[in-house]
Design a protein around this motif. Structure first.
Motif, PDB file in Angstrom:
ATOM      1  N   GLY A 139      49.405  44.055  42.555  1.00 49.53           N
ATOM      2  CA  GLY A 139      48.913  43.677  43.868  1.00 49.53           C
ATOM      3  C   GLY A 139      47.411  43.929  43.903  1.00 49.53           C
ATOM      4  N   VAL A 140      46.666  43.004  44.500  1.00 48.92           N
ATOM      5  CA  VAL A 140      45.206  43.112  44.511  1.00 48.92           C
ATOM      6  C   VAL A 140      44.710  43.002  45.953  1.00 48.92           C
ATOM      7  CG1 VAL A 140      43.082  41.910  43.812  1.00 48.92           C
ATOM      8  CG2 VAL A 140      44.988  42.114  42.200  1.00 48.92           C
ATOM      9  N   GLN A 174      42.889  42.216  33.687  1.00 46.49           N
ATOM     10  CA  GLN A 174      42.559  40.983  34.389  1.00 46.49           C
ATOM     11  C   GLN A 174      42.679  41.154  35.912  1.00 46.49           C
ATOM     12  OE1 GLN A 174      44.761  37.293  33.504  1.00 46.49           O
ATOM     13  NE2 GLN A 174      42.829  36.695  32.554  1.00 46.49           N
ATOM     14  N   ALA A 175      43.758  41.804  36.343  1.00 45.47           N
ATOM     15  CA  ALA A 175      43.927  42.020  37.785  1.00 45.47           C
ATOM     16  C   ALA A 175      42.766  42.854  38.341  1.00 45.47           C
ATOM     17  CB  ALA A 175      45.257  42.705  38.052  1.00 45.47           C
ATOM     18  N   MET A 176      42.260  43.773  37.541  1.00 54.03           N
ATOM     19  CA  MET A 176      41.140  44.630  37.994  1.00 54.03           C
ATOM     20  C   MET A 176      39.795  43.928  37.867  1.00 54.03           C
ATOM     21  SD  MET A 176      42.079  48.186  36.096  1.00 54.03           S
ATOM     22  CE  MET A 176      43.433  49.244  36.612  1.00 54.03           C
ATOM     23  N   TYR A 206      42.947  52.340  41.440  1.00 54.94           N
ATOM     24  CA  TYR A 206      44.223  51.846  40.900  1.00 54.94           C
ATOM     25  C   TYR A 206      45.370  52.794  41.239  1.00 54.94           C
ATOM     26  CZ  TYR A 206      47.531  50.546  37.134  1.00 54.94           C
ATOM     27  OH  TYR A 206      48.628  50.159  36.406  1.00 54.94           O
ATOM     28  N   PHE A 207      46.526  52.216  41.567  1.00 54.24           N
ATOM     29  CA  PHE A 207      47.750  52.992  41.818  1.00 54.24           C
ATOM     30  C   PHE A 207      48.883  52.441  40.948  1.00 54.24           C
ATOM     31  CE2 PHE A 207      45.322  53.171  45.756  1.00 54.24           C
ATOM     32  CZ  PHE A 207      45.430  54.500  46.148  1.00 54.24           C
ATOM     33  N   ARG A 256      37.700  46.313  44.354  1.00 50.94           N
ATOM     34  CA  ARG A 256      39.079  46.084  44.796  1.00 50.94           C
ATOM     35  C   ARG A 256      40.005  47.269  44.524  1.00 50.94           C
ATOM     36  NH1 ARG A 256      40.228  41.327  40.561  1.00 50.94           N
ATOM     37  NH2 ARG A 256      38.985  40.342  42.175  1.00 50.94           N
ATOM     38  N   VAL A 257      41.148  47.202  45.205  1.00 53.72           N
ATOM     39  CA  VAL A 257      42.237  48.150  44.981  1.00 53.72           C
ATOM     40  C   VAL A 257      43.353  47.372  44.281  1.00 53.72           C
ATOM     41  CG1 VAL A 257      43.963  49.626  46.105  1.00 53.72           C
ATOM     42  CG2 VAL A 257      41.644  49.467  47.046  1.00 53.72           C
ATOM     43  N   VAL A 258      43.933  47.967  43.256  1.00 53.36           N
ATOM     44  CA  VAL A 258      44.999  47.304  42.489  1.00 53.36           C
ATOM     45  C   VAL A 258      46.204  48.229  42.456  1.00 53.36           C
ATOM     46  CG1 VAL A 258      45.649  46.413  40.197  1.00 53.36           C
ATOM     47  CG2 VAL A 258      43.328  46.041  41.059  1.00 53.36           C
TER      48      VAL A 258
END
Ligand SMILES: C[S@@+](CC[C@H](N)C(=O)[O-])C[C@H]1O[C@@H](n2cnc3c(N)ncnc32)[C@H](O)[C@@H]1O
Length: 266
Positions: free
Chosen positions: A258-259, A96-98, A185-186, A227-229
């Protein structure tokens, strides 16, 4: 610990098949480390005879890394459960965050055991792509092999689609054109372990413990199309340090995401 300091050798389990011996010698060539025939010795004896920090062991079922205290090997962890939940219509906080969907591409900059990458690979499907970057040579080798050979009918295809690359993510990101992946993603190692478990201890012994640096986040923002997550503990100061203002995840979850959207970045 960095890989340059990780001096190890490759061997097999007791009474190996010719296939095991040939895989072990191939790994020793590829990784430029010695192959030591098992010759009925215990791993502890091999470690103390040779002065290595641990032995990579090719058995009939898998490749492991033994330090004498811990064993690191690939297993899909919670990936199967998370995929089953998704199949049953439940929400996965990371997905979901991604905002990840079928056909999307993900660059996982901290592959680890590949659990998150497998779930993402299931969601992005055959028309998507998941690349996992790992800077520990041992983890990249063992997880890369495990993803291709582990047998579990439900998630075989999702595992096999994950492409593994051994690299520091900053170097890898620096070599990619802008907008190469939908999501970057990290999931760095936590500064202090959440709970003690033999599996986590085995991974900690060989993982790269460094925090993410601001330059990697800046590169990730260029490389992503959406985006970066980043996954971290709920109250982690890492979010602020790296510029994450938007935090997503379950209301009471100890770990959140974190997004940072690409919008507005050229
Ligand atoms: C917490 S684990 C990731 C777990 C993973 N998300 C999973 O689902 O299994 C962090 C991993 O990132 C790797 N890592 C840390 N810094 C890295 C870097 N700069 N480049 C590539 N991999 C890195 C560590 O070696 C470790 O294997």
């Amino acid at each position: 610990m960095t890989d340059n300091q990780q001096y190890f050798a490759v061997t097999t389990s007791h009474r190996p098949s010719p296939v095991q011996v040939s895989l072990a010698t191939k790994l020793s060539d590829e990784l430029s480390v010695p192959f030591i025939p098992r010759n009925d010795l215990s791993i502890e004896t091999m470690i103390s005879n040779t002065g290595v920090i641990g032995m990579m062991v090719v058995s009939a079922q898998r490749i492991s890394f033994f330090t004498g205290i811990s064993e690191f090997f690939f297993h899909p962890g919670l990936a199967r459960l998370r995929i089953n939940e998704l199949k049953n219509g439940k929400t996965d906080q990371m997905i979901q965050a991604m905002s990840l969907g079928a056909g999307d591409t993900l660059l996982d900059c901290t592959l680890g055991l590949g659990t998150d990458a497998i779930v993402a690979s299931y969601v992005s499907g055959t028309s998507g792509r998941v690349t996992g970057i790992e800077s520990s040579l041992l983890i990249a080798t063992i997880v890369g092999h495990g993803l291709k050979t582990y047998r579990n009918e439900d998630i075989n295809q999702a595992m096999q689609r994950v492409e593994v690359t051994y690299s520091h993510h900053k170097d890898y990101l620096a070599g990619l054109p802008a907008r190469s992946y939908d999501v970057v993603y990290f999931d760095p190692m936590f500064r202090t372990p959440r709970k003690k478990s033999p599996a986590m201890d085995a991974m900690r012994a060989i993982a790269n413990p460094d925090p993410i640096d601001c330059e990697s986040i800046a590169l990730a923002l260029k490389v992503c199309n959406r985006r970066v997550v980043m996954k971290e503990r709920r109250w982690s100061k890492e979010f602020e340090r790296l510029g994450f203002k938007e935090i997503r995840g379950g209301r009471y979850a100890p770990v959140v995401y974190g997004v940072m959207d690409r919008q507005g970045i050229g």
